[in-house]
Write an enzyme that holds these catalytic residues in place. Structure first.
Site: not given
Length: 147
Positions: A10, A35, A37, A70, A130-132
């Site tokens: 991201s 990516h 966001d 996203h 997505d994320g983490g």
């Protein structure tokens, strides 16, 4: 389908004052795609950036980097054409943000972008985590995606 992992960091964690340089650095370090966001302050409380920034990045980075959008927005239908014109390659939206996903998916495809959907319905499509995701969690993600 061959098991293949691609990394798309991201850009949101970048130094936004140096966004083009940060994106080039991520690609040089091996990122497969970028990516992006997009948050509208309605669907989620944060506000990030929209199609003008995407267009600036496309102009700065050229046509090669793949841009996965996203879309964390309340009305994903309204941003399909602007994002396509700005240079987006893939349009990932939240199902709960639309009342009519069929026409939205058709519009995304007609605007020349890929669209992410559910693997259970379409097993040949990619799944995005997505994320983490980091050094401590990457192995758990791989186990879920490739049991």
């Amino acid at each position: 389908m061959a098991n293949c992992c691609r990394i798309g960091p991201s850009i949101l964690n970048s130094d936004l004052s140096r966004l083009g340089a940060e994106c080039r650095r991520m690609l040089a370090c091996g990122a497969d795609y970028l990516h992006l966001d997009v948050m509208d302050g309605h669907f989620v409380p944060n506000i990030t950036f929209g199609h003008p920034v995407v267009e600036c990045l496309r102009n700065d980075l050229g046509q090669e980097p793949f841009f996965d959008m996203h879309m964390m927005v309340s009305k994903p239908e309204q941003w399909v054409n602007p994002m396509a014109v700005a240079g987006a390659n893939q349009y990932t939206f939240h199902l709960e943000a639309t009342n009519n996903p069929g026409p939205l998916i058709k519009d995304i495809r007609e605007n020349g972008m890929k669209v992410l959907w559910l693997r259970t319905q379409f097993p040949s499509l990619d799944i995005e985590v997505d994320g983490g995701v980091g050094p401590d969690t990457i192995h758990k993600c791989a186990e879920v995606l490739y049991p």
